[in-house]
Design an enzyme around this catalytic site. Structure first.
Site, PDB file in Angstrom:
ATOM      1  N   ASP A   1       1.793   7.153 -19.142  1.00 28.17           N
ATOM      2  CA  ASP A   1       3.225   7.093 -19.418  1.00 28.17           C
ATOM      3  C   ASP A   1       3.980   6.759 -18.129  1.00 28.17           C
ATOM      4  O   ASP A   1       4.795   5.828 -18.071  1.00 28.17           O
ATOM      5  CB  ASP A   1       3.653   8.467 -19.947  1.00 28.17           C
ATOM      6  CG  ASP A   1       5.073   8.480 -20.452  1.00 28.17           C
ATOM      7  OD1 ASP A   1       5.640   7.389 -20.641  1.00 28.17           O
ATOM      8  OD2 ASP A   1       5.632   9.577 -20.644  1.00 28.17           O
TER       9      ASP A   1
ATOM     10  N   LYS B   1      -6.249  12.666 -12.287  1.00 30.75           N
ATOM     11  CA  LYS B   1      -5.900  13.619 -11.232  1.00 30.75           C
ATOM     12  C   LYS B   1      -7.030  14.652 -11.171  1.00 30.75           C
ATOM     13  O   LYS B   1      -6.809  15.866 -11.168  1.00 30.75           O
ATOM     14  CB  LYS B   1      -4.536  14.250 -11.582  1.00 30.75           C
ATOM     15  CG  LYS B   1      -3.916  15.058 -10.491  1.00 30.75           C
ATOM     16  CD  LYS B   1      -3.389  14.251  -9.331  1.00 30.75           C
ATOM     17  CE  LYS B   1      -2.871  15.171  -8.240  1.00 30.75           C
ATOM     18  NZ  LYS B   1      -2.699  14.514  -6.933  1.00 30.75           N
TER      19      LYS B   1
ATOM     20  N   TYR C   1       0.508  14.999 -25.172  1.00 29.83           N
ATOM     21  CA  TYR C   1       0.962  14.602 -26.510  1.00 29.83           C
ATOM     22  C   TYR C   1       0.423  15.518 -27.609  1.00 29.83           C
ATOM     23  O   TYR C   1       0.832  15.415 -28.751  1.00 29.83           O
ATOM     24  CB  TYR C   1       0.547  13.159 -26.819  1.00 29.83           C
ATOM     25  CG  TYR C   1       1.662  12.161 -26.662  1.00 29.83           C
ATOM     26  CD1 TYR C   1       2.866  12.507 -26.062  1.00 29.83           C
ATOM     27  CD2 TYR C   1       1.517  10.860 -27.126  1.00 29.83           C
ATOM     28  CE1 TYR C   1       3.879  11.580 -25.908  1.00 29.83           C
ATOM     29  CE2 TYR C   1       2.521   9.928 -26.976  1.00 29.83           C
ATOM     30  CZ  TYR C   1       3.700  10.298 -26.371  1.00 29.83           C
ATOM     31  OH  TYR C   1       4.696   9.372 -26.227  1.00 29.83           O
TER      32      TYR C   1
ATOM     33  N   ASP D   1      -1.875   9.642  -7.826  1.00 31.87           N
ATOM     34  CA  ASP D   1      -0.874   9.363  -6.786  1.00 31.87           C
ATOM     35  C   ASP D   1      -1.276   8.144  -5.962  1.00 31.87           C
ATOM     36  O   ASP D   1      -0.442   7.292  -5.617  1.00 31.87           O
ATOM     37  CB  ASP D   1      -0.629  10.589  -5.898  1.00 31.87           C
ATOM     38  CG  ASP D   1      -1.869  11.438  -5.672  1.00 31.87           C
ATOM     39  OD1 ASP D   1      -2.748  11.447  -6.557  1.00 31.87           O
ATOM     40  OD2 ASP D   1      -1.977  12.071  -4.612  1.00 31.87           O
TER      41      ASP D   1
END
Ligand code: NAP
Length: 413
Positions: free
Chosen positions: A304, A231, A164, A280
């Site tokens: 998101d 991640k 963002y 994930d």
């Protein structure tokens, strides 16, 4: 009444209504707060009309008439453009800043137009750094899952940094080429010439205030855990930093009220358990063992993706509310768009903006009102008198209009 355009309130309104204040980290909410609203474009007026009736009836019923919202219309989008020639008048931003808490319907984003996004403007102006999306199941709503009721999470998504922050350069542009040259020559980076580049800044400050907000919420609402989603196995310093800084703030600021998962078990009595999951794996976990997760704190992009995937598990975005919250400022909103083909037909589902209102009341400490609204919606869904989107999916349901659905919610408040 419209702020900015009329400029002043009538005398009797001024005497009764008061602004919401924010002092020492706490909302100070009068019995008759002024709350600005943007009704929105397309189907916005239909759903706002219905939502407002539900809010007013719930507040009146729960407080025995002692409390009342004074709604103050502010303009944005098509209505603002028609009346002022400006898609997002400064008066709108000023009014939200002055009144601190607002609620909005969906707004058209004109394709190719020069309008800056209202959400981006608000986020920057008011530093609304947490995008909060609660996702829960409402009994009776069709879902692709066998046990959708097991999912009940509140997602705190960082709202300012990461992707963002908007630092991106087009392939072949002078900026991208200069940056590639710099990174290659200075740091020995291996980048294919002509690549596009994006930069995702993530700071300790930005990450920690988001995680702190999630922990505070978990403590306040009696939720059992906060899971940091990252991640960090691949992006060790940005996403990995988010994880590390998240645990750090949990330890330093909430050490007596949180406990890391590795040390939890019998010793966790009453404390919020701090967990972390790689992105994930988190998607898989939400499908396979959703009831092990309660509050989720995530950087911008992870949050998101997770928000919409989680909403799909409980039956889609139709009933998904959202809020953008900072320190002392908050804007709540329906998460769907303007659905322009149904505009003015009194047809679409007002559930998203209604639940956003429930979130707003909860944030302001009017938990009784929030609970009443949710109770009303649950009752309406159980009664199977539903707007077209839900009725077409549910056997033996009767399709009703937006306004009739609102009446049905009010009956069950
Ligand atoms: P959309 O307005 O969300 O509509 C897509 C479809 O979702 C609709 O055709 C309808 O499905 C369903 N839908 C949306 N709202 C619904 C409601 N309240 N009740 C029942 N069903 C609903 O998405 P879009 O067509 O891509 O976008 C239209 C405009 O909205 C664009 O200008 C876009 O920029 C804007 N937008 C604004 C926001 C925001 O302000 N937060 C968010 C997203 C999009 P069916 O056709 O199957 O009935």
């Amino acid at each position: 009444m419209t702020a900015g355009q009329s400029g002043v309130f009538p005398r009797e309104f001024r005497q009764m209504a008061e602004r919401i204040r924010y002092e020492n980290g706490r909302w100070m909410v009068p019995d008759r707060p002024i709350i600005p609203f943007i009704e929105g474009d397309g189907t916005g007026p239909d759903i706002w009309r219905a939502a407002r009736r539900v809010f007013d009836a719930s507040v009146a019923r729960v407080s025995g008439g002692k409390r009342q919202i004074h709604w103050l219309e502010i303009l944005a989008g098509e209505k603002a453009f028609k009346q002022t020639g400006n898609w997002l008048p400064d008066a709108t931003l000023d009014t939200i800043r002055t009144h601190r808490v607002a609620i909005k319907g969906p707004l058209t984003t004109p394709v190719g137009g020069g309008i800056r996004s209202l959400n981006v403007a608000l986020r920057q102006l008011l530093d609304l750094y947490a995008c909060i999306r609660p996702v829960r199941y409402f009994e009776g709503v069709p879902s692709p899952m066998r046990e959708p009721q097991k999912l009940n999470v509140v997602i705190f998504r960082e709202n300012i940094e990461d992707v963002y922050s908007g630092i991106e350069y087009k392939a072949g542009s002078p900026e991208a080429d200069a940056l590639i040259t710099f990174l290659t020559e200075r740091f020995g980076a291996n980048i294919r010439p002509g690549s596009a580049l994006g930069i995702k800044p993530m700071s300790r400050f930005g990450s920690q205030r988001l995680v702190a907000k999630a922990i505070e919420y978990a403590l306040r609402s009696g939720r059992r855990s906060v899971t940091l989603v990252h991640k960090g196995n691949i992006m060790k310093f940005t996403e990995g930093g988010f994880r590390e800084w998240g645990y750090e703030i949990a330890r330093e600021r909430f050490g007596d009220r949180t406990i890391p998962e590795a040390e939890a078990g019998k010793r966790d009595a009453g404390r919020v358990v701090m967990k972390d999951r790689i992105t994930d794996a988190m998607f898989a976990q939400l499908v396979l063992r959703p009831d092990e997760y309660s509050v989720i704190a995530a950087p911008n992009l992870n949050g998101d993706l997770l928000s919409d995937a989680a909403a799909a598990q409980v039956g889609g975005l139709g009933l998904a509310p959202g809020g953008n919250v900072g320190d002392g400022f908050a804007v709540f909103e329906a998460t769907h768009g303007t659905a322009p083909k149904y505009a003015g037909q009194d047809k679409v589902n007002p559930g998203s903006v209604i639940l956003s209102g429930a979130m707003m009341f909860e944030e302001l400490g009017w938990n009784d009102v929030a609970a009443a609204i949710v109770r009303g919606l649950e009752g309406a869904i159980r009664s199977r008198r539903l707007t077209y989107d839900l009725a077409r999916l549910m056997p033996a349901a009767t399709e009703v209009s937006t306004s009739a659905f609102a009446e049905c919610i009010i009956e069950h408040v």
